[in-house]
Write an enzyme that holds these catalytic residues in place. Structure first.
Site, PDB file in Angstrom:
ATOM      1  N   SER A   1       0.712  -1.191   0.428  1.00 32.24           N
ATOM      2  CA  SER A   1      -0.306  -0.282  -0.055  1.00 32.24           C
ATOM      3  C   SER A   1       0.705   0.950  -0.247  1.00 32.24           C
ATOM      4  O   SER A   1       0.530   2.434  -0.399  1.00 32.24           O
ATOM      5  CB  SER A   1      -0.737  -0.144   1.298  1.00 32.24           C
ATOM      6  OG  SER A   1      -0.239  -0.027   2.643  1.00 32.24           O
TER       7      SER A   1
ATOM      8  N   HIS B   1      -3.029  -3.423  -5.564  1.00 35.03           N
ATOM      9  CA  HIS B   1      -3.266  -2.660  -3.937  1.00 35.03           C
ATOM     10  C   HIS B   1      -4.689  -2.786  -4.279  1.00 35.03           C
ATOM     11  O   HIS B   1      -5.550  -2.175  -4.362  1.00 35.03           O
ATOM     12  CB  HIS B   1      -2.574  -1.375  -4.065  1.00 35.03           C
ATOM     13  CG  HIS B   1      -3.027  -1.144  -2.537  1.00 35.03           C
ATOM     14  ND1 HIS B   1      -3.939   0.674  -2.455  1.00 35.03           N
ATOM     15  CD2 HIS B   1      -3.089  -1.634  -1.378  1.00 35.03           C
ATOM     16  CE1 HIS B   1      -3.576   0.829  -1.412  1.00 35.03           C
ATOM     17  NE2 HIS B   1      -3.812  -0.651  -0.405  1.00 35.03           N
TER      18      HIS B   1
ATOM     19  N   GLU C   1      -5.953  -0.748  -6.498  1.00 33.84           N
ATOM     20  CA  GLU C   1      -5.611   0.545  -7.497  1.00 33.84           C
ATOM     21  C   GLU C   1      -3.948  -0.339  -7.997  1.00 33.84           C
ATOM     22  O   GLU C   1      -3.468  -1.050  -7.606  1.00 33.84           O
ATOM     23  CB  GLU C   1      -4.387   1.103  -6.519  1.00 33.84           C
ATOM     24  CG  GLU C   1      -3.784   2.711  -6.040  1.00 33.84           C
ATOM     25  CD  GLU C   1      -3.877   3.472  -5.227  1.00 33.84           C
ATOM     26  OE1 GLU C   1      -3.782   5.183  -5.314  1.00 33.84           O
ATOM     27  OE2 GLU C   1      -3.625   2.820  -4.311  1.00 33.84           O
TER      28      GLU C   1
ATOM     29  N   ASN D   1      -2.661   6.657  -0.279  1.00 31.84           N
ATOM     30  CA  ASN D   1      -2.143   6.653   1.050  1.00 31.84           C
ATOM     31  C   ASN D   1      -1.556   7.434   1.175  1.00 31.84           C
ATOM     32  O   ASN D   1      -1.234   8.707   2.252  1.00 31.84           O
ATOM     33  CB  ASN D   1      -1.351   5.361   1.516  1.00 31.84           C
ATOM     34  CG  ASN D   1      -1.901   4.036   2.449  1.00 31.84           C
ATOM     35  OD1 ASN D   1      -3.213   4.570   3.007  1.00 31.84           O
ATOM     36  ND2 ASN D   1      -1.604   2.865   2.090  1.00 31.84           N
TER      37      ASN D   1
END
Length: 302
Positions: free
Chosen positions: A124, A158, A170, A208
């Site tokens: 991530s 992800h 992702e 993130n």
């Protein structure tokens, strides 16, 4: 019938919540046989129990026929060693967020899994380009045809937690990732029932790089006494229609995971705006990791 992604058998390394979730959606929605491996037999047992629970819930709510649930469950097999994944068309790594560990795993992938298989990481926040560099054989030029072929099959996929519920994947390209790898990975994620968003290979990607500074800032507000825990979370639940506030969300993600990602952002950019909250660091030091440990910003009866 031709399958756009060409994935006829999938390997998943890591039977934690993420790895198990990826195995679940792959078997149920993409209808692909899955080989699941984890060095911990206890974790494998927990993962399979979770799969059974999820399938039973879908059947009980009428979302799934019993026969379909049985077929999905039969597609997931566990294996004792990475060598058993030799002939998979894609392998997804879903282990702890640690660059050295992931690079070591991908070196193993390169040595033990067929040379045309897609090598995907569920990281991530960690650089896909750095992970891809690990699969180039010693003495081989990264710019040569062999080096490009090796690293070109590495990609970031992800998935979001919990995988059976969250609709997004992702897709992150390393500098080295080939277009064929990207196209097939996208098609596979879509076959798993997911929407796909792409990101450049920057610290934290899109998700993130935006989410973790938001959580970190909320923790700093608590640390500075700007507002109480309950009022910080209430502000976002009631004022901005978030399903949960940032402090509760941090607990659900895991405070150690939040800290690691925030440190990755800080180290990867050298930008002081990403400096982790002192309170977050202290809570991780105290092993108050959130829901999984029974205590974070809230207390949980696990």
């Amino acid at each position: 019938m031709s399958i756009a992604h060409g994935i006829k058998r999938l390997g998943v390394l890591g039977a934690g919540q993420m790895g198990t979730g990826i195995a679940f959606v792959s078997a149920l929605h993409a209808k692909v046989p899955v080989l699941l491996h984890d060095k911990s037999t206890h974790q494998i047992s927990k993962g399979l129990t979770l799969v059974d629970k999820l399938l039973a819930k879908d059947v009980s709510k009428g979302r799934l026929q019993p026969s379909d649930a049985e077929e999905a469950r039969a597609r997931i097999q566990t294996v004792d060693a990475l060598e058993a994944m030799r002939d998979v068309d894609m392998v997804v790594e879903a282990v702890t967020e640690n660059l050295d560990l992931k690079r070591a795993i991908f070196r193993e992938f390169a040595a033990k899994i067929r040379p045309d298989a897609i090598l995907a990481t569920n990281t991530s926040s960690i650089s896909i380009t750095k992970i891809a560099g690990a699969v180039i054989p010693d003495g081989v030029s990264a710019a040569g045809e062999e080096g490009k072929a090796a690293s070109g099959r590495v990609v970031g996929l992800h998935f979001f937690n919990p995988v059976p519920v969250m609709k997004l994947v992702e897709l992150i390209s390393a500098v080295q990732t080939s277009q064929d790898t990207l196209d097939r990975s996208r098609a596979f994620a879509e076959a798993c029932g997911k929407e796909v968003a792409t990101s450049q290979d920057v610290p934290g990607f899109v998700s993130n790089a935006l989410l973790m500074p938001f959580i970190n800032e909320a923790i700093m507000c608590l640390e500075k006494g700007v507002a109480t825990r309950d009022d910080i979370d209430k502000t976002f639940r009631l004022g901005m229609a978030h399903p949960m506030g940032p402090l509760q969300l941090a607990d659900f993600i895991g405070l150690d995971t939040c800290l690691f990602i925030q440190q990755t952002l800080y180290k990867g950019t050298s930008d002081s705006k990403y400096r982790p909250s002192v309170l977050l660091e202290r809570m991780v030091d105290a092993q108050y990791l959130g829901k999984k440990s029974g205590r974070g910003f809230y207390e949980y009866n696990n």
